[in-house]
Design an enzyme around this catalytic site. Structure first.
Site, PDB file in Angstrom:
ATOM      1  N   TYR A   1     -30.499 -46.651 -13.259  1.00  0.00           N
ATOM      2  CA  TYR A   1     -30.325 -45.887 -14.492  1.00  0.00           C
ATOM      3  C   TYR A   1     -30.353 -44.397 -14.208  1.00  0.00           C
ATOM      4  O   TYR A   1     -30.694 -43.969 -13.097  1.00  0.00           O
ATOM      5  CB  TYR A   1     -31.431 -46.249 -15.495  1.00  0.00           C
ATOM      6  CG  TYR A   1     -32.776 -45.629 -15.178  1.00  0.00           C
ATOM      7  CD1 TYR A   1     -33.560 -46.110 -14.130  1.00  0.00           C
ATOM      8  CD2 TYR A   1     -33.263 -44.551 -15.908  1.00  0.00           C
ATOM      9  CE1 TYR A   1     -34.787 -45.527 -13.838  1.00  0.00           C
ATOM     10  CE2 TYR A   1     -34.501 -43.972 -15.622  1.00  0.00           C
ATOM     11  CZ  TYR A   1     -35.245 -44.471 -14.577  1.00  0.00           C
ATOM     12  OH  TYR A   1     -36.457 -43.898 -14.284  1.00  0.00           O
TER      13      TYR A   1
ATOM     14  N   ARG B   1     -25.942 -39.153  -8.210  1.00  0.00           N
ATOM     15  CA  ARG B   1     -27.102 -39.984  -7.845  1.00  0.00           C
ATOM     16  C   ARG B   1     -26.915 -41.415  -8.331  1.00  0.00           C
ATOM     17  O   ARG B   1     -27.304 -42.362  -7.639  1.00  0.00           O
ATOM     18  CB  ARG B   1     -28.390 -39.380  -8.406  1.00  0.00           C
ATOM     19  CG  ARG B   1     -29.624 -40.116  -7.903  1.00  0.00           C
ATOM     20  CD  ARG B   1     -30.908 -39.425  -8.312  1.00  0.00           C
ATOM     21  NE  ARG B   1     -31.070 -39.404  -9.751  1.00  0.00           N
ATOM     22  CZ  ARG B   1     -32.012 -38.719 -10.395  1.00  0.00           C
ATOM     23  NH1 ARG B   1     -32.875 -37.981  -9.703  1.00  0.00           N
ATOM     24  NH2 ARG B   1     -32.104 -38.760 -11.704  1.00  0.00           N
TER      25      ARG B   1
ATOM     26  N   HIS C   1     -31.380 -65.715  -7.181  1.00  0.00           N
ATOM     27  CA  HIS C   1     -31.719 -64.425  -6.575  1.00  0.00           C
ATOM     28  C   HIS C   1     -30.544 -63.795  -5.836  1.00  0.00           C
ATOM     29  O   HIS C   1     -30.365 -62.583  -5.873  1.00  0.00           O
ATOM     30  CB  HIS C   1     -32.902 -64.576  -5.620  1.00  0.00           C
ATOM     31  CG  HIS C   1     -34.201 -64.838  -6.321  1.00  0.00           C
ATOM     32  ND1 HIS C   1     -34.457 -65.990  -7.031  1.00  0.00           N
ATOM     33  CD2 HIS C   1     -35.319 -64.079  -6.432  1.00  0.00           C
ATOM     34  CE1 HIS C   1     -35.671 -65.933  -7.545  1.00  0.00           C
ATOM     35  NE2 HIS C   1     -36.222 -64.778  -7.197  1.00  0.00           N
TER      36      HIS C   1
ATOM     37  N   LYS D   1     -32.853 -45.038  -7.946  1.00  0.00           N
ATOM     38  CA  LYS D   1     -33.359 -44.936  -9.321  1.00  0.00           C
ATOM     39  C   LYS D   1     -33.214 -46.293 -10.015  1.00  0.00           C
ATOM     40  O   LYS D   1     -32.386 -46.483 -10.911  1.00  0.00           O
ATOM     41  CB  LYS D   1     -32.647 -43.815 -10.089  1.00  0.00           C
ATOM     42  CG  LYS D   1     -33.475 -43.333 -11.278  1.00  0.00           C
ATOM     43  CD  LYS D   1     -32.976 -42.003 -11.779  1.00  0.00           C
ATOM     44  CE  LYS D   1     -33.640 -41.577 -13.068  1.00  0.00           C
ATOM     45  NZ  LYS D   1     -35.088 -41.528 -13.065  1.00  0.00           N
TER      46      LYS D   1
ATOM     47  N   GLU E   1     -45.053 -38.014  -5.915  1.00  0.00           N
ATOM     48  CA  GLU E   1     -44.361 -37.502  -7.104  1.00  0.00           C
ATOM     49  C   GLU E   1     -45.053 -38.086  -8.327  1.00  0.00           C
ATOM     50  O   GLU E   1     -45.985 -38.872  -8.217  1.00  0.00           O
ATOM     51  CB  GLU E   1     -42.882 -37.895  -7.083  1.00  0.00           C
ATOM     52  CG  GLU E   1     -42.666 -39.403  -7.117  1.00  0.00           C
ATOM     53  CD  GLU E   1     -41.195 -39.804  -7.111  1.00  0.00           C
ATOM     54  OE1 GLU E   1     -40.345 -39.018  -7.575  1.00  0.00           O
ATOM     55  OE2 GLU E   1     -40.909 -40.921  -6.652  1.00  0.00           O
TER      56      GLU E   1
ATOM     57  N   LEU F   1     -38.135 -39.920  -5.452  1.00  0.00           N
ATOM     58  CA  LEU F   1     -36.797 -39.834  -6.026  1.00  0.00           C
ATOM     59  C   LEU F   1     -36.382 -38.365  -5.951  1.00  0.00           C
ATOM     60  O   LEU F   1     -37.152 -37.483  -6.359  1.00  0.00           O
ATOM     61  CB  LEU F   1     -36.798 -40.288  -7.487  1.00  0.00           C
ATOM     62  CG  LEU F   1     -35.418 -40.204  -8.132  1.00  0.00           C
ATOM     63  CD1 LEU F   1     -34.570 -41.397  -7.706  1.00  0.00           C
ATOM     64  CD2 LEU F   1     -35.523 -40.157  -9.646  1.00  0.00           C
TER      65      LEU F   1
HETATM   66  N1  PDD Z   1     -37.382 -39.942 -14.560  1.00  0.00           N
HETATM   67  N2  PDD Z   1     -39.356 -39.085 -10.005  1.00  0.00           N
HETATM   68  C1  PDD Z   1     -39.303 -40.207 -10.739  1.00  0.00           C
HETATM   69  C2  PDD Z   1     -40.059 -41.392 -10.283  1.00  0.00           C
HETATM   70  C3  PDD Z   1     -38.526 -40.235 -11.916  1.00  0.00           C
HETATM   71  O1  PDD Z   1     -38.470 -41.361 -12.639  1.00  0.00           O
HETATM   72  C4  PDD Z   1     -37.842 -39.067 -12.330  1.00  0.00           C
HETATM   73  C5  PDD Z   1     -37.003 -39.053 -13.566  1.00  0.00           C
HETATM   74  C6  PDD Z   1     -37.939 -37.926 -11.537  1.00  0.00           C
HETATM   75  C7  PDD Z   1     -37.220 -36.643 -11.892  1.00  0.00           C
HETATM   76  O2  PDD Z   1     -35.824 -36.795 -11.747  1.00  0.00           O
HETATM   77  P1  PDD Z   1     -34.811 -35.916 -12.599  1.00  0.00           P
HETATM   78  O3  PDD Z   1     -35.172 -34.508 -12.342  1.00  0.00           O
HETATM   79  O4  PDD Z   1     -33.486 -36.261 -12.019  1.00  0.00           O
HETATM   80  O5  PDD Z   1     -34.975 -36.301 -14.025  1.00  0.00           O
HETATM   81  C8  PDD Z   1     -38.693 -37.966 -10.375  1.00  0.00           C
HETATM   82  C9  PDD Z   1     -36.586 -40.109 -15.744  1.00  0.00           C
HETATM   83  C10 PDD Z   1     -36.411 -38.846 -16.505  1.00  0.00           C
HETATM   84  C11 PDD Z   1     -37.185 -41.228 -16.573  1.00  0.00           C
HETATM   85  O6  PDD Z   1     -37.467 -42.259 -15.976  1.00  0.00           O
HETATM   86  O7  PDD Z   1     -37.343 -41.085 -17.779  1.00  0.00           O
END
Ligand code: PDD
Length: 285
Positions: A33, A52, A102, A149, A182, A207
């Site tokens: 996603y 991405r 699977h 992601k 993170e 990520l």
């Molecule tokens: N999350 N790390 C993780 C584990 C994330 O799920 C996200 C983003 C980020 C930041 O990525 P970006 O700058 O591309 O949004 C880092 C999204 C916003 C979510 O799951 O809602």
């Protein structure tokens, strides 16, 4: 106003938007996603998010459900049909619908695409940023491919819930050596006493955030020093400033980590400047 979702080629009322019970995203978290910020009805850093998405799909050997140009049209349609000026657009691709097994389904199985959008309250977000947020820390118990992601977010869900129950907004994951990886849904940053901006290198432990990448560009533009390396919880607690980045929060000041205030316990000035300047560097289209 009634909301609209896009599900596999059709725009449908949000409350009637459904996927099949044997969608592999639902049964196996076999999908990926993206969340893209919407500002003034336009998409923030669409190119980065689409790049991405394509990478995540490639890593999992899932095809793009539709071409990139058509994808851009669908995202904008969903934003427009929901009358979103400021908010978020969410898009998810799963390996598709197939009898539960699977192993990958036969090559004719079409990947499934869902897109939703919703408005967010900018004033509330700015008020939160003016106050700053608290984070808690938790052991990073995720798999080793968090660079993808994936919609498999159970550890992230549990971490965010733990944060909420501790009256915090985010949880920062910590690896076995005591270094912050993170956040549950954000990237983690500190500003050292020497004014260096530190965030973990984008190896397979995090990520690689699109917001993070745009902040890196912003730092270069301002001549600020970026150091990509791990930092410990202790170092973050002793830092001058801390913040966390994501499409959902842009640049969000962190004022407390576990029980320790960061800096003077108020949002840092550099963090505030980066937040204010972010959209001057981001792609907005
Ligand atoms: N999350 N790390 C993780 C584990 C994330 O799920 C996200 C983003 C980020 C930041 O990525 P970006 O700058 O591309 O949004 C880092 C999204 C916003 C979510 O799951 O809602």
């Amino acid at each position: 106003m009634s909301r609209v979702a896009y599900v596999n080629g059709r725009y449908v009322p949000h409350r009637e938007a459904v996927v099949h019970v044997e969608d592999r995203g639902y049964q196996f978290a076999d999908g990926v996603y993206e969340v893209c910020e919407v500002l003034g009805g336009r998409l923030v850093d669409e190119t980065g998010h689409m790049d991405r998405l394509e990478r995540s799909l490639r890593e999992l050997r899932i095809d793009m459900p539709i071409g990139r140009a058509a994808f851009g049209v669908v995202l904008r349609q969903v934003v427009r049909r929901n009358r979103v000026r400021d908010g978020l657009v969410y898009f998810q691709v799963s390996r598709g619908v197939a009898r539960r097994d699977h192993v990958f389904p036969t090559s004719g199985t079409r990947p499934a695409l869902v897109v939703t959008a919703r408005s967010s309250n900018r004033d509330a977000a700015e008020a939160t940023a003016a106050r700053g947020i608290r984070v808690i820390t938790l052991p990073d118990n995720r798999w080793e491919r968090v660079d993808i992601k994936s919609v498999g977010l159970l550890p992230n869900v549990l971490a965010r819930q733990a944060a909420k129950e501790a009256d915090a907004r985010e949880a920062w994951f910590v690896d076995q050596d005591g270094f912050v990886t993170e956040g549950a849904a954000t990237n983690a940053w500190i500003v050292t006493r020497d004014g260096e901006l530190v965030t973990r290198q984008a190896d397979s432990g995090i990520l690689k955030g699109i917001t993070r990448t745009t902040v890196v560009k912003l730092l270069a533009k301002r001549g600020l020093k970026l150091v990509e390396r791990p930092f410990t919880v202790k170092e973050a607690q002793a830092a001058r400033e801390a913040f966390t980045t994501a499409a959902t929060m842009v640049v969000m000041p962190v004022i407390q980590i576990d029980d320790m205030p960061v800096g003077n316990g108020h949002p840092g000035s550099l963090t505030g400047e980066l937040r204010a300047a972010f959209h001057s560097v981001a792609e907005i289209a």
